[in-house]
Design a protein around this motif. Sequence first.
Motif, PDB file in Angstrom:
ATOM      1  N   UNK A 104       0.827  -1.209   0.000  1.00 63.54           N
ATOM      2  CA  UNK A 104       0.000   0.000   0.000  1.00 63.54           C
ATOM      3  C   UNK A 104       0.864   1.263   0.000  1.00 63.54           C
ATOM      4  N   UNK A 105       1.997   1.181  -0.634  1.00 63.24           N
ATOM      5  CA  UNK A 105       2.921   2.329  -0.620  1.00 63.24           C
ATOM      6  C   UNK A 105       2.299   3.581  -1.217  1.00 63.24           C
ATOM      7  N   UNK A 128       4.865   9.510  -3.142  1.00 62.78           N
ATOM      8  CA  UNK A 128       4.319   8.500  -4.043  1.00 62.78           C
ATOM      9  C   UNK A 128       2.923   8.909  -4.500  1.00 62.78           C
ATOM     10  N   UNK A 129       2.096   9.289  -3.546  1.00 62.57           N
ATOM     11  CA  UNK A 129       0.728   9.695  -3.883  1.00 62.57           C
ATOM     12  C   UNK A 129       0.752  10.856  -4.869  1.00 62.57           C
ATOM     13  N   UNK A 130       1.621  11.816  -4.629  1.00 59.47           N
ATOM     14  CA  UNK A 130       1.712  12.977  -5.516  1.00 59.47           C
ATOM     15  C   UNK A 130       2.148  12.568  -6.919  1.00 59.47           C
ATOM     16  N   UNK A 176       5.366  -0.994   6.099  1.00 57.46           N
ATOM     17  CA  UNK A 176       4.365  -0.195   5.406  1.00 57.46           C
ATOM     18  C   UNK A 176       3.065  -0.119   6.169  1.00 57.46           C
ATOM     19  N   UNK A 177       2.323   0.955   5.931  1.00 60.20           N
ATOM     20  CA  UNK A 177       1.138   1.191   6.766  1.00 60.20           C
ATOM     21  C   UNK A 177       0.008   0.199   6.486  1.00 60.20           C
ATOM     22  N   UNK A 178       0.076  -0.523   5.383  1.00 57.09           N
ATOM     23  CA  UNK A 178      -0.959  -1.512   5.094  1.00 57.09           C
ATOM     24  C   UNK A 178      -0.580  -2.914   5.498  1.00 57.09           C
ATOM     25  N   UNK A 179       0.396  -3.059   6.387  1.00 55.09           N
ATOM     26  CA  UNK A 179       0.951  -4.384   6.695  1.00 55.09           C
ATOM     27  C   UNK A 179      -0.071  -5.328   7.314  1.00 55.09           C
ATOM     28  N   UNK A 180      -1.100  -4.795   7.960  1.00 52.63           N
ATOM     29  CA  UNK A 180      -2.059  -5.660   8.653  1.00 52.63           C
ATOM     30  C   UNK A 180      -2.900  -6.480   7.693  1.00 52.63           C
ATOM     31  N   UNK A 181      -2.944  -6.096   6.413  1.00 53.31           N
ATOM     32  CA  UNK A 181      -3.629  -6.936   5.431  1.00 53.31           C
ATOM     33  C   UNK A 181      -2.843  -7.016   4.122  1.00 53.31           C
ATOM     34  N   UNK A 182      -1.532  -6.934   4.227  1.00 55.62           N
ATOM     35  CA  UNK A 182      -0.658  -6.963   3.063  1.00 55.62           C
ATOM     36  C   UNK A 182      -0.381  -8.406   2.654  1.00 55.62           C
ATOM     37  N   UNK A 183      -0.611  -8.779   1.389  1.00 55.16           N
ATOM     38  CA  UNK A 183      -0.322 -10.156   0.972  1.00 55.16           C
ATOM     39  C   UNK A 183       1.157 -10.508   1.054  1.00 55.16           C
ATOM     40  N   UNK A 184       2.018  -9.496   1.181  1.00 54.93           N
ATOM     41  CA  UNK A 184       3.437  -9.772   1.369  1.00 54.93           C
ATOM     42  C   UNK A 184       3.742 -10.306   2.770  1.00 54.93           C
TER      43      UNK A 184
END
Length: 256
Positions: A79-80, A89-91, A206-214
């Motif tokens: 979710x970078x 990244x978002x920008x 990364x901030x999405x680690x709680x549901x990251x497939x990695x």
Amino acid sequence: MLTIGKDQLARFREPPRRAFEIEMVAHLAAFSPPLFKTLGEAQMLVVVQQGMQAAERHGFDLRGPVRMYLELMLLFGSRFDTDPQYPWFHELLTTATDDPQMQRAGRIHDRVTEYRRQVAGPDDDFTFAALRRILQFAEQPLEYPPAQIVGELARQFAAVYPEKAAYIGEQALTSLIAEGVEAARGLKSPSARGEALMSVLMFAFGHGCADDPLYPWIANTIRDGLAPEPARWPVRLEKKAVTWLKHVLGDLPRRS
């Protein structure tokens, strides 16, 4: 090494998508052998498929930019593109979207190259050293008064990974920690230790680690620890995180 690819004008639909997915699984296995070893081929295929979908949402369907997007997931978390640690990244992904893909990918590549020069260091020395310090940090008592936890964790993170903390800045760092604290409280963490743990994992993976497939072990451990009593998940997740870090670090070359 982050790449865009010489075959930049070929779209990943040609050859067929399935063949490209298989090719990318092999590429990512070589790109990050320790992570591939922990995931396995089947789970890495899930990562590739989800990453290709995310790349398409951002307007990338050429082979080179898509491959780069997948590599960025391994470097910064799946979710970078929405991570408060990396607002650039978002920008870069949401501005000038009518520009050619290779031009957009080139701007991202240049920014990531500069980031890695300052934050990862030569041969990723800074990153490896930080991972070892994160392991030491995770094995220490982590109890802070609720009103002080964000500030205290920001100070600790700056000590654990000074290059990264300096690059992303205090505002981004505190935003990430606040997100980790809120996520842990949403999971009914019984103490500041769970809040600190979730913030550490977001900082590292990364901030999405709680549901990251990695990192499926994070979601699985939280789910299993929520039953029958929610207070169990931080203890289980802490043990799992330490085990995972030791396993991965054991596969890395030793650096000072």
